[in-house]
Design a protein around this motif. Structure first.
Motif, PDB file in Angstrom:
ATOM      1  N   TRP A   8       0.870  -1.172   0.000  1.00 20.50           N
ATOM      2  CA  TRP A   8       0.000   0.000   0.000  1.00 20.50           C
ATOM      3  C   TRP A   8       0.903   1.217   0.000  1.00 20.50           C
ATOM      4  O   TRP A   8       1.761   1.381   0.879  1.00 20.50           O
ATOM      5  CB  TRP A   8      -0.897  -0.014   1.230  1.00 20.50           C
ATOM      6  N   ASN A  11      -1.887   5.850  -1.174  1.00 13.97           N
ATOM      7  CA  ASN A  11      -3.325   5.608  -1.233  1.00 13.97           C
ATOM      8  C   ASN A  11      -3.757   4.634  -2.333  1.00 13.97           C
ATOM      9  O   ASN A  11      -4.875   4.704  -2.835  1.00 13.97           O
ATOM     10  CB  ASN A  11      -4.090   6.929  -1.357  1.00 13.97           C
ATOM     11  N   PHE A  73     -10.534   2.838   6.423  1.00 13.22           N
ATOM     12  CA  PHE A  73      -9.530   1.983   5.784  1.00 13.22           C
ATOM     13  C   PHE A  73      -9.695   0.520   6.234  1.00 13.22           C
ATOM     14  O   PHE A  73      -9.583  -0.401   5.467  1.00 13.22           O
ATOM     15  CB  PHE A  73      -8.120   2.492   6.113  1.00 13.22           C
TER      16      PHE A  73
END
Length: 74
Positions: A8, A11, A73
């Motif tokens: 990751w 974003n 998230f």
């Protein structure tokens, strides 16, 4: 075929540049359930540099807003 867990960064997901993976196993059965992409030194440096650049704005964000972001998230 098993899924590969990517990195990751900024974003979004990215596969990394090392081309190496490691198995993800179910600890109860030992069965391989996926693969995780292993980062190269360059991948790690890029992510660390990006996080360092983002930290001042994150630090100045209210706790309530940071909590919302983390829960979204999750």
């Amino acid at each position: 075929m098993v899924a590969t867990i990517s990195h990751w960064f900024d974003n979004k997901t990215f596969p990394g540049t090392s081309g190496n993976t490691a198995p993800v196993t179910n600890p109860a059965t030992g069965a391989v359930t996926g693969q995780v992409a292993l980062a190269s030194v360059e991948d790690a440096r890029a992510v660390i540099d990006s996080a360092a650049a983002a930290f001042p704005a994150w630090r100045d964000t209210s706790l309530a807003k940071r909590t919302q972001i983390i829960f979204k998230f999750r």
